[in-house]
Scaffold this motif. Structure first.
Motif, PDB file in Angstrom:
ATOM      1  N   LEU A 130     -49.654 -50.866 -22.559  1.00 49.12           N
ATOM      2  CA  LEU A 130     -48.216 -51.038 -22.763  1.00 49.12           C
ATOM      3  C   LEU A 130     -47.472 -50.446 -21.575  1.00 49.12           C
ATOM      4  CD1 LEU A 130     -48.014 -49.931 -26.479  1.00 49.12           C
ATOM      5  CD2 LEU A 130     -47.792 -52.244 -25.627  1.00 49.12           C
ATOM      6  N   LYS A 131     -46.388 -51.086 -21.206  1.00 52.04           N
ATOM      7  CA  LYS A 131     -45.561 -50.551 -20.134  1.00 52.04           C
ATOM      8  C   LYS A 131     -44.450 -49.696 -20.743  1.00 52.04           C
ATOM      9  CE  LYS A 131     -46.169 -53.805 -16.421  1.00 52.04           C
ATOM     10  NZ  LYS A 131     -45.489 -54.576 -15.379  1.00 52.04           N
ATOM     11  N   SER A 132     -44.171 -48.583 -20.089  1.00 51.79           N
ATOM     12  CA  SER A 132     -43.046 -47.755 -20.498  1.00 51.79           C
ATOM     13  C   SER A 132     -41.762 -48.385 -19.982  1.00 51.79           C
ATOM     14  CB  SER A 132     -43.178 -46.347 -19.924  1.00 51.79           C
ATOM     15  OG  SER A 132     -44.282 -45.703 -20.476  1.00 51.79           O
ATOM     16  N   HIS A 133     -40.684 -48.192 -20.709  1.00 52.35           N
ATOM     17  CA  HIS A 133     -39.363 -48.656 -20.295  1.00 52.35           C
ATOM     18  C   HIS A 133     -38.903 -47.738 -19.167  1.00 52.35           C
ATOM     19  CE1 HIS A 133     -35.093 -49.559 -20.458  1.00 52.35           C
ATOM     20  NE2 HIS A 133     -35.370 -50.602 -21.221  1.00 52.35           N
ATOM     21  N   SER A 134     -38.732 -48.285 -17.967  1.00 58.33           N
ATOM     22  CA  SER A 134     -38.459 -47.438 -16.805  1.00 58.33           C
ATOM     23  C   SER A 134     -37.118 -46.712 -16.924  1.00 58.33           C
ATOM     24  CB  SER A 134     -38.490 -48.265 -15.526  1.00 58.33           C
ATOM     25  OG  SER A 134     -37.521 -49.288 -15.562  1.00 58.33           O
ATOM     26  N   GLY A 135     -36.124 -47.346 -17.533  1.00 65.70           N
ATOM     27  CA  GLY A 135     -34.829 -46.689 -17.706  1.00 65.70           C
ATOM     28  C   GLY A 135     -34.901 -45.535 -18.678  1.00 65.70           C
ATOM     29  N   ALA A 136     -35.652 -45.715 -19.755  1.00 69.72           N
ATOM     30  CA  ALA A 136     -35.812 -44.637 -20.736  1.00 69.72           C
ATOM     31  C   ALA A 136     -36.636 -43.501 -20.165  1.00 69.72           C
ATOM     32  CB  ALA A 136     -36.471 -45.179 -22.000  1.00 69.72           C
ATOM     33  N   GLY A 137     -37.589 -43.829 -19.301  1.00 67.98           N
ATOM     34  CA  GLY A 137     -38.413 -42.799 -18.680  1.00 67.98           C
ATOM     35  C   GLY A 137     -37.619 -41.859 -17.811  1.00 67.98           C
ATOM     36  N   LYS A 138     -36.526 -42.351 -17.225  1.00 63.11           N
ATOM     37  CA  LYS A 138     -35.684 -41.509 -16.386  1.00 63.11           C
ATOM     38  C   LYS A 138     -34.725 -40.658 -17.209  1.00 63.11           C
ATOM     39  CE  LYS A 138     -35.816 -45.086 -12.915  1.00 63.11           C
ATOM     40  NZ  LYS A 138     -35.090 -46.202 -12.306  1.00 63.11           N
ATOM     41  N   ARG A 139     -34.450 -41.051 -18.443  1.00 61.68           N
ATOM     42  CA  ARG A 139     -33.405 -40.402 -19.228  1.00 61.68           C
ATOM     43  C   ARG A 139     -33.904 -39.469 -20.325  1.00 61.68           C
ATOM     44  NH1 ARG A 139     -31.559 -45.138 -17.366  1.00 61.68           N
ATOM     45  NH2 ARG A 139     -29.366 -45.296 -16.820  1.00 61.68           N
ATOM     46  N   PHE A 140     -35.130 -39.641 -20.776  1.00 67.73           N
ATOM     47  CA  PHE A 140     -35.628 -38.867 -21.914  1.00 67.73           C
ATOM     48  C   PHE A 140     -36.956 -38.206 -21.586  1.00 67.73           C
ATOM     49  CE2 PHE A 140     -33.324 -42.561 -23.631  1.00 67.73           C
ATOM     50  CZ  PHE A 140     -32.297 -41.900 -24.291  1.00 67.73           C
ATOM     51  N   LYS A 141     -37.143 -36.977 -22.096  1.00 65.02           N
ATOM     52  CA  LYS A 141     -38.415 -36.270 -21.970  1.00 65.02           C
ATOM     53  C   LYS A 141     -38.821 -35.797 -23.355  1.00 65.02           C
ATOM     54  CE  LYS A 141     -38.707 -36.387 -17.456  1.00 65.02           C
ATOM     55  NZ  LYS A 141     -38.679 -37.811 -17.229  1.00 65.02           N
ATOM     56  N   ARG A 142     -40.104 -35.919 -23.658  1.00 65.55           N
ATOM     57  CA  ARG A 142     -40.623 -35.520 -24.973  1.00 65.55           C
ATOM     58  C   ARG A 142     -40.686 -33.990 -25.070  1.00 65.55           C
ATOM     59  NH1 ARG A 142     -42.260 -38.281 -29.768  1.00 65.55           N
ATOM     60  NH2 ARG A 142     -43.302 -39.914 -28.628  1.00 65.55           N
ATOM     61  N   THR A 143     -40.300 -33.436 -26.218  1.00 65.80           N
ATOM     62  CA  THR A 143     -40.429 -31.999 -26.459  1.00 65.80           C
ATOM     63  C   THR A 143     -41.770 -31.723 -27.126  1.00 65.80           C
ATOM     64  OG1 THR A 143     -39.410 -32.107 -28.648  1.00 65.80           O
ATOM     65  CG2 THR A 143     -37.929 -31.775 -26.774  1.00 65.80           C
ATOM     66  N   GLY A 144     -42.099 -30.453 -27.245  1.00 63.61           N
ATOM     67  CA  GLY A 144     -43.371 -30.086 -27.842  1.00 63.61           C
ATOM     68  C   GLY A 144     -43.477 -30.433 -29.310  1.00 63.61           C
ATOM     69  N   THR A 145     -42.359 -30.484 -30.007  1.00 60.84           N
ATOM     70  CA  THR A 145     -42.363 -30.767 -31.445  1.00 60.84           C
ATOM     71  C   THR A 145     -42.204 -32.251 -31.755  1.00 60.84           C
ATOM     72  OG1 THR A 145     -39.991 -30.304 -31.537  1.00 60.84           O
ATOM     73  CG2 THR A 145     -41.494 -28.501 -32.076  1.00 60.84           C
ATOM     74  N   GLY A 146     -42.132 -33.093 -30.711  1.00 62.63           N
ATOM     75  CA  GLY A 146     -42.080 -34.534 -30.940  1.00 62.63           C
ATOM     76  C   GLY A 146     -40.715 -35.155 -30.800  1.00 62.63           C
ATOM     77  N   GLY A 147     -39.682 -34.360 -30.535  1.00 55.94           N
ATOM     78  CA  GLY A 147     -38.356 -34.917 -30.314  1.00 55.94           C
ATOM     79  C   GLY A 147     -38.194 -35.337 -28.863  1.00 55.94           C
ATOM     80  N   PHE A 148     -36.953 -35.627 -28.458  1.00 61.06           N
ATOM     81  CA  PHE A 148     -36.676 -36.005 -27.077  1.00 61.06           C
ATOM     82  C   PHE A 148     -35.479 -35.223 -26.568  1.00 61.06           C
ATOM     83  CE2 PHE A 148     -39.109 -39.684 -28.409  1.00 61.06           C
ATOM     84  CZ  PHE A 148     -39.896 -39.918 -27.298  1.00 61.06           C
ATOM     85  N   LYS A 149     -35.583 -34.746 -25.328  1.00 58.63           N
ATOM     86  CA  LYS A 149     -34.468 -34.102 -24.652  1.00 58.63           C
ATOM     87  C   LYS A 149     -33.697 -35.166 -23.899  1.00 58.63           C
ATOM     88  CE  LYS A 149     -36.939 -31.368 -22.132  1.00 58.63           C
ATOM     89  NZ  LYS A 149     -37.336 -30.342 -21.150  1.00 58.63           N
ATOM     90  N   CYS A 150     -32.382 -35.002 -23.804  1.00 58.88           N
ATOM     91  CA  CYS A 150     -31.559 -35.940 -23.056  1.00 58.88           C
ATOM     92  C   CYS A 150     -30.346 -35.212 -22.491  1.00 58.88           C
ATOM     93  CB  CYS A 150     -31.112 -37.104 -23.939  1.00 58.88           C
ATOM     94  SG  CYS A 150     -30.214 -36.591 -25.399  1.00 58.88           S
ATOM     95  N   LYS A 151     -29.699 -35.826 -21.518  1.00 58.94           N
ATOM     96  CA  LYS A 151     -28.501 -35.255 -20.940  1.00 58.94           C
ATOM     97  C   LYS A 151     -27.310 -35.528 -21.859  1.00 58.94           C
ATOM     98  CE  LYS A 151     -27.766 -34.279 -16.910  1.00 58.94           C
ATOM     99  NZ  LYS A 151     -27.509 -33.034 -16.213  1.00 58.94           N
ATOM    100  N   GLN A 152     -26.291 -34.677 -21.747  1.00 55.45           N
ATOM    101  CA  GLN A 152     -25.072 -34.857 -22.523  1.00 55.45           C
ATOM    102  C   GLN A 152     -24.201 -35.940 -21.883  1.00 55.45           C
ATOM    103  OE1 GLN A 152     -24.073 -33.135 -25.274  1.00 55.45           O
ATOM    104  NE2 GLN A 152     -24.899 -31.079 -25.193  1.00 55.45           N
ATOM    105  N   SER A 153     -23.435 -36.611 -22.693  1.00 58.27           N
ATOM    106  CA  SER A 153     -22.492 -37.605 -22.178  1.00 58.27           C
ATOM    107  C   SER A 153     -21.132 -36.945 -21.926  1.00 58.27           C
ATOM    108  CB  SER A 153     -22.353 -38.757 -23.167  1.00 58.27           C
ATOM    109  OG  SER A 153     -21.918 -38.270 -24.407  1.00 58.27           O
ATOM    110  N   HIS A 154     -20.186 -37.704 -21.408  1.00 57.82           N
ATOM    111  CA  HIS A 154     -18.798 -37.281 -21.151  1.00 57.82           C
ATOM    112  C   HIS A 154     -18.696 -36.261 -20.022  1.00 57.82           C
ATOM    113  CE1 HIS A 154     -17.776 -39.420 -24.805  1.00 57.82           C
ATOM    114  NE2 HIS A 154     -18.645 -38.687 -25.466  1.00 57.82           N
ATOM    115  N   LYS A 155     -19.558 -36.342 -19.023  1.00 55.52           N
ATOM    116  CA  LYS A 155     -19.515 -35.381 -17.916  1.00 55.52           C
ATOM    117  C   LYS A 155     -19.389 -36.096 -16.573  1.00 55.52           C
ATOM    118  CE  LYS A 155     -19.632 -31.149 -16.498  1.00 55.52           C
ATOM    119  NZ  LYS A 155     -20.606 -30.714 -15.581  1.00 55.52           N
TER     120      LYS A 155
END
Length: 65
Positions: A4-29
């Motif tokens: 499977l190919k990863s979505h390249s745009g999502a790969g730049k914006r999200f990182k997996r956390t140790g507990t299975g969630g995702f980190k992301c940048k805040q909007s409105h900046k």
């Protein structure tokens, strides 16, 4: 089954956390920052955790993360 190919745009914006969630940048900046308070802009610097309802969608876009 092919790899499977990863979505390249999502790969730049999200990182997996140790507990299975995702980190992301805040909007409105990005623009119209003069009317926003210094406190508000400072608090937007830190990363946010993606809402649990959006996690399955991002996990599908990033199958190997």
């Amino acid at each position: 089954m092919p790899k499977l190919k990863s979505h390249s745009g999502a790969g730049k914006r999200f990182k997996r956390t140790g507990t299975g969630g995702f980190k992301c940048k805040q909007s409105h900046k990005r623009h119209i920052l003069t009317k926003k308070s210094t406190k508000r802009k400072r608090q937007l610097r830190k990363t946010a955790i993606l809402h649990p309802s959006d996690t399955p969608l991002v996990a599908r876009m990033l199958p190997y993360s």
